[in-house]
Design a protein around this motif. Structure first.
Motif: not given
Ligand code: ZN
Ligand code: NAD
Length: 676
Positions: A409, A412, A427, A432
């Motif tokens: 991602c 994050c 993700c 996140c």
């Molecule tokens: Zn993420």
């Protein structure tokens, strides 16, 4: 270098550049740059040649129609009996008035000039000869004097009659197009097969017609419309519009649009109408053509080397431009979906500056082989964000960078996941920040909680500062008043406004809150259906998939998503939190007005233009509450047309009908008692 030499050199280079693009376009049926940019270069050259006539040249692209060379053609060359010309272009109302003035000046004795207005189809031009009613030959425009014999291919176009309804010998001219539905089908297939997609329907039509295997023509579904009868006066017609009717009578396909109008204001108003209407046609139009209707006057007006003086094309704003991809950003949406966005060299597209365009997903990037540094075509369909259509591979210099799909991602850094058989990556991290930001932006947006002043920049800031970690925290922001006031660009006044807007949002109706929750596939319309049929959130949360599917307008996919959403512990917590803050989770029953107060019973309404006191939905609701009915178009059944600012074609149509009562927004408010 001397100034003169610099100018001469520049003109020469410009000419060569235009020739290069033009040759490529007419030989390969593909574009290296968009038409807008091409036309700009041509205008620039024309202006320079006018300013410096000593550098004019007989075979300059400004003097030539279409292809600069037919050398490479695979088809038999055929000379046209009458040259096939181009059209001079106009882009605004002023250009149209200028054209009308020019015509009037050249024909001072003509008192009753009329103009035929037609759609300008965006395909490739074709000339067909019939002898004794039989199709004998079809020829492309080529360089205007000599074209290519494409008879065999044309025979495969079903809508072109091989035998006319009368045994006449005629030559007609028209445009070969690929219907939009067929174009989409074709490009989809090509993309799946890893073949190059066509930038637009016109390139696809040209590419299809100008190849040697005629069976492909039928398969792809080429079509053609005709807009010209050569030497029409020999067939007993006096006007262009009559000649089009005559073509139709012979069984020849026309667009059916040939309106006879009297002056520039009538023309402009109909061009405005077609500018909207063309979006619903199944073929691409790039403008309208205005022709002096009386054929007898054409000889008097004559031609320039390139185009007739009795006609002009009005070009609609282009939907497609070329620019460069500078980079790719991977964005995380509220559902966790990670999508690529192209960062572009800024360009103007349909009146706005564009810096970013959607690339959809990695599979599409791969299939279209789009790279960073590529020249690309970008396009804006009605109101949607710009898309990258294709890369121009011929312009690569080897420094382009292949785009890679992220494994983690971008926000994050959690490893991304892909569901079996899905193209999108996600993700999976429920906290996140990218995802939460998306959820928050959606929650406060117009169709959802509509919290004024809570833009995406503020959401971003609040998240960064840690004032907000999830949606519920929005309603705790008031505890950060002092810190907020200290922020740059915030100030006491705007903090006040923001906090008030947040408090006010607690009274938003149940359906808005449902929409704001961000249940997958549930937009504002389905949220309304759910709110109406469930009455309150506890009931909705307890419904089974089957029960949900019984609601009209809710399909199985959506029903399952709703069911799953309410089984998610995090979501349950969110709803509890919002309930605790007093948001509305119960459908307020709309109070029915007593019959005698329903002043609009039996009456029909429509509105047009921008209204001051209502949104589109509000005015519709108001009309319904008072017993009236909303119509979607002007017709004989319409009683009232409410006009706001910048009213368009609906007003004109209502005026023409003469049976519709036309009222202002003020008047409407008076009638429904909103104003004394
Ligand atoms: Zn993420
Ligand atoms: N992108 C590129 O590299 C590139 C290169 C060369 C040319 N082009 C484009 O190709 C076009 C070439 O210009 P053009 O000379 O064909 O002019 P044009 O397409 O602007 O206008 C003339 C043509 O319009 C067509 N037409 C459609 N409907 C009509 C109607 N109702 N009545 C009369 N004609 C009608 C005819 O085929 C006619 O030849 C331009 O749009 C130009 O941008 C692009």
């Amino acid at each position: 270098m001397e100034r003169r030499n610099i100018v001469e050199k520049y003109i020469k280079e410009l000419r060569e550049k235009i020739k290069k693009y033009s040759d490529y376009y007419y030989t390969n049926n593909e574009s290296l740059i968009s038409d807008v940019e091409f036309d700009k270069l041509l205008v620039e050259l024309k202006e320079l040649e006018e300013k410096y006539p000593e550098y004019k040249e007989k075979n300059s692209p400004t003097e030539i129609v279409g292809a600069t060379s037919l050398k490479e053609t695979k088809f038999q060359k055929v000379a046209h009996k009458k040259p096939m010309l181009s059209l001079s272009n106009s882009y605004n109302e002023g250009d149209i008035s200028d054209f009308i003035e020019r015509v009037k000046k050249l024909l001072p004795e003509e008192k009753n000039l009329a103009y035929a207005l037609e759609l300008k189809l965006d395909g490739l031009s074709l000339s067909i000869q019939y002898e004794e009613g039989k199709l004998v030959r079809a020829v492309t425009r080529g360089d205007g004097t000599v074209g290519e014999d494409v008879t065999e291919n044309i025979l495969e176009i079903e809508s072109i009659p091989k035998i006319l309804k009368e045994k006449v010998s005629i030559e007609i001219r028209g445009e070969v197009v690929l219907p939009l539905s067929k174009f989409e089908e074709l490009n989809k297939k090509r993309m799946e097969n890893g073949e190059e997609v066509f930038a637009n329907p016109r390139n696809a039509a040209a590419g299809t017609l100008r190849q040697l295997d005629s069976s492909i023509i039928k398969e792809r579904g080429l079509d053609a419309y005709f807009y010209f009868l050569v030497d029409a006066q020999n067939y007993g017609v006096k006007t262009h519009s009559e000649s089009i009717e005559y073509l139709a009578k012979l069984g020849i396909k026309t667009t059916g649009v040939c309106e006879v109008l009297k002056n520039s204001s009538e023309l402009i108003s109909r061009i405005e109408y077609w500018g909207e209407k063309r979006e619903s046609l199944d073929y691409e139009t790039d403008g309208m053509v205005i022709k002096v209707d009386n054929i007898e006057l054409w000889d008097k007006l004559g031609n320039t080397t390139k185009s007739p003086r009795w006609a002009i094309a009005f070009k609609f704003p282009a939907k497609q431009v070329t620019t460069k991809i500078l980079g790719v950003t991977w964005q995380v949406g509220r559902t966790g979906k990670v999508t690529p966005v192209a960062e572009l060299e800024e360009v103007e597209l349909s009146g706005s500056r564009v810096k970013r365009a959607s690339l959809h997903n990695y599979q599409e990037i791969e299939r279209k082989d789009i790279r960073i540094g590529d020249s690309v075509f970008i396009e804006k369909a009605a109101e949607i964000i710009p898309q990258v259509v294709k890369a121009v591979k011929e312009l690569r210099d080897g420094n382009e960078i292949i785009i890679k799909e992220p494994t983690h991602c971008p926000i994050c850094n959690t490893k991304v996941e892909r569901e079996e058989g899905q193209v999108d990556i996600r993700c999976p991290n429920i906290s996140c920040p990218g995802k939460i930001e998306g959820e928050l932006i959606y929650f406060v947006s117009r169709d959802a909680m509509n919290i004024a002043g809570f833009g995406s920049k503020i959401v971003e800031n609040m998240l960064r500062l840690g004032f907000i970690k999830n949606i519920v925290d929005i309603y705790e922001l008031k505890n950060h008043r002092e810190e907020l006031e200290k922020l740059e660009k915030m100030g006491k006044k705007s903090v006040d406004n923001l906090l008030t807007a947040i408090e006010n949002s607690k009274t938003r109706e149940y359906s808005k809150v449902l929409c704001a929750l961000g249940i997958p596939f549930v937009g504002k319309t389905s949220a309304k259906l759910l709110a109406d049929s469930s009455g309150n959130i506890d009931k909705l949360m307890s419904m089974s998939v089957e029960e949900l599917m019984e609601i009209e307008g809710i399909g199985d996919k959506m029903a399952q998503a709703i069911f799953d959403f309410f089984r998610d512990e995090e979501k349950k917590k969110l709803i509890e939190g919002l309930k605790a803050h007093g948001l509305t989770f119960i459908q307020e029953r709309k109070e029915e007005l007593p019959a005698e107060e329903k002043v609009f019973t039996g009456k029909t309404f429509l509105f047009t233009g921008t209204l001051q006191n209502f949104t589109r939905n509000e005015i519709k609701e108001e009309i319904e509450k008072l017993g009236g009915k909303n119509l979607s178009a002007v017709s004989k059944n319409l009683d009232y047309l409410i006009v706001g600012e910048k009213a368009g074609s609906k007003l004109k149509k209502a005026q023409e009908l003469g049976t519709v009562k036309i009222i202002t927004e003020e008047e409407f408010m008076k009638i429904c008692g909103k104003k004394s």
